[in-house]
Design an enzyme around this catalytic site. Structure first.
Site, PDB file in Angstrom:
ATOM      1  N   HIS A  91      -9.147   1.531  36.284  1.00 11.78           N
ATOM      2  CA  HIS A  91      -8.908   2.966  36.127  1.00 11.78           C
ATOM      3  C   HIS A  91     -10.251   3.678  35.996  1.00 11.78           C
ATOM      4  CE1 HIS A  91      -7.770   6.783  34.374  1.00 11.78           C
ATOM      5  NE2 HIS A  91      -6.577   6.580  34.911  1.00 11.78           N
ATOM      6  N   GLU A 161      -6.436   7.421  42.863  1.00 19.27           N
ATOM      7  CA  GLU A 161      -6.565   8.417  41.805  1.00 19.27           C
ATOM      8  C   GLU A 161      -7.885   9.157  41.965  1.00 19.27           C
ATOM      9  OE1 GLU A 161      -3.770   7.433  38.353  1.00 19.27           O
ATOM     10  OE2 GLU A 161      -5.783   6.803  37.824  1.00 19.27           O
TER      11      GLU A 161
HETATM   12  P1  PGA Z   1      -2.933  12.434  34.646  1.00 22.55           P
HETATM   13  O1  PGA Z   1      -3.567  10.954  34.607  1.00 22.55           O
HETATM   14  O2  PGA Z   1      -1.537  12.273  35.157  1.00 22.55           O
HETATM   15  O3  PGA Z   1      -2.996  12.917  33.232  1.00 22.55           O
HETATM   16  O4  PGA Z   1      -3.783  13.245  35.569  1.00 22.55           O
HETATM   17  C1  PGA Z   1      -3.326  10.038  35.623  1.00 22.55           C
HETATM   18  C2  PGA Z   1      -4.100   8.780  35.377  1.00 22.55           C
HETATM   19  O5  PGA Z   1      -5.254   8.870  34.937  1.00 22.55           O
HETATM   20  O6  PGA Z   1      -3.587   7.655  35.587  1.00 22.55           O
END
Ligand code: PGA
Length: 253
Positions: A91, A161
Site C-alpha cells: 500500500h 491506487e
Molecule cells: P480511501 O483509501 O478510500 O480513503 O481513499 C483507499 C486506500 O488507501 O486503500
C-alpha cells in the site's frame, strides 16, 4: 471484489458492532467477494464473527518469513492461522511511511503465495509522477518489480491506487475519473499479458482504490477493466460500505 482497508482504525469492540451490522446488510450478496482488512488486533474478533457469512478476512501487511526472531512482526502463517484469506501488500502508505520498495513487496507476495495467502498488491503513481506524464511507465515498472518470480497469478489481486486520489478521509481529495482509471486499468491488464499471457490478463482481478464512495462507485465499477474496489474511508461505516458492495453486485447483473 470489494475490499475494506480499515487502516489504523477500529478497536475489537468497534469492529464487533460494525460486523454485526454489515452481515445483515450484505446477506443476499452472492456475486461480489467481500473482504474486510482490519488491523491485526481485530482480526480474531472479525474472523469469529464472519464464520458463517459471505465475508472474507484479509490483513494489511505481513513479514516475509514463516517465523523467526523478528520482534514486532507478523508472519503469513500467523495470518492464515487467524483466518485470513488475503493480505494487502505494498500500500502506498507502507511505501511512503516505511520505505517499502517493489522488491520488498515482491518478497512478501512470494512468501504469501507459498503460505497460500492471496496477495492484494497495490500499485499507483504519485501526483508528481502523474504531472510528469510518467504514470504508465511507473505502473509497468511497479508491476514487473512486484511480480518477479511469481509463476502463477491464480488468486493474485492487483489494486490500482493512484496516490493522489487516496483520501484518508479528506473530502477535498478527488478520485480518478472513471475514464482515467479505466485507461490505467487497461494498461495494467496489457502489462500482465506481456509478462504472462492473455488468459491470465483476462482473469486477474484489478481493483480501483482512492476515494471510492457510494456516490462514484457505480460509475467506476461500470468500466470494463475495473473489477472491484479497495475502499478506505468509506469502508469505515457499514452504511457507506454497503452501497459500494451493492453497486458492485449490480454491475455484474
Ligand atoms: P480511501 O483509501 O478510500 O480513503 O481513499 C483507499 C486506500 O488507501 O486503500
Amino acid at each position: 471484489m470489494i475490499a475494506a482497508n480499515w487502516k489504523m482504525h477500529m478497536t475489537s469492540a468497534e469492529a464487533g458492532s460494525y460486523v454485526t451490522d454489515l452481515i445483515k446488510r450484505v446477506k443476499d450478496i452472492s456475486r461480489t467477494e467481500i473482504v474486510l482488512c482490519p488491523p491485526f488486533t481485530a482480526l480474531g474478533t472479525v474472523d469469529q464473527m464472519i464464520a458463517h457469512s459471505n465475508i472474507k478476512l484479509g490483513a494489511q501487511n505481513m513479514y516475509p518469513a514463516e517465523k523467526g526472531a523478528i520482534t514486532g512482526e507478523i508472519s503469513p502463517l500467523m495470518l492464515k492461522d487467524i483466518g485470513c484469506s488475503y493480505v494487502i501488500l505494498g500500500h502506498s502508505e507502507r511505501r511512503s511511511i516505511f520505505g517499502e520498495t517493489d522488491e520488498d513487496v515482491n518478497k512478501k507476495a512470494r512468501m504469501a503465495m507459498e503460505c497460500r495467502l492471496l496477495p492484494i498488491i497495490c500499485i499507483g503513481e504519485t501526483l508528481e509522477q502523474k504531472k510528469a506524464g510518467d504514470t504508465e511507465r511507473v505502473i509497468a515498472s511497479q508491476l514487473k518489480g512486484c511480480l518477479t518470480g511469481i509463476g502463477d497469478m491464480e488468486g493474485v489481486v492487483i489494486a490500482y491506487e493512484p496516490v493522489w486520489a487516496i483520501s484518508g478521509g479528506d473530502p477535498d481529495i478527488k478520485p480518478a475519473t472513471p475514464e482515467e482509471a479505466q485507461k490505467i486499468h487497461s494498461r495494467i491488464r496489457s502489462v500482465i499479458q506481456e509478462i504472462y499471457d492473455k488468459d491470465t490478463a483476462e482473469s486477474v482481478l484489478i481493483l480501483y482504490g482512492g476515494s471510492m464512495k457510494p456516490e462514484n462507485a457505480a460509475d467506476l465499477l461500470a468500466q470494463p477493466d475495473i473489477d472491484g474496489g479497495l475502499v478506505g474511508s468509506a469502508s469505515l461505516k457499514p452504511e457507506s460500505f454497503e452501497p459500494i458492495i451493492t453497486a458492485a453486485e449490480k454491475s455484474q447483473e
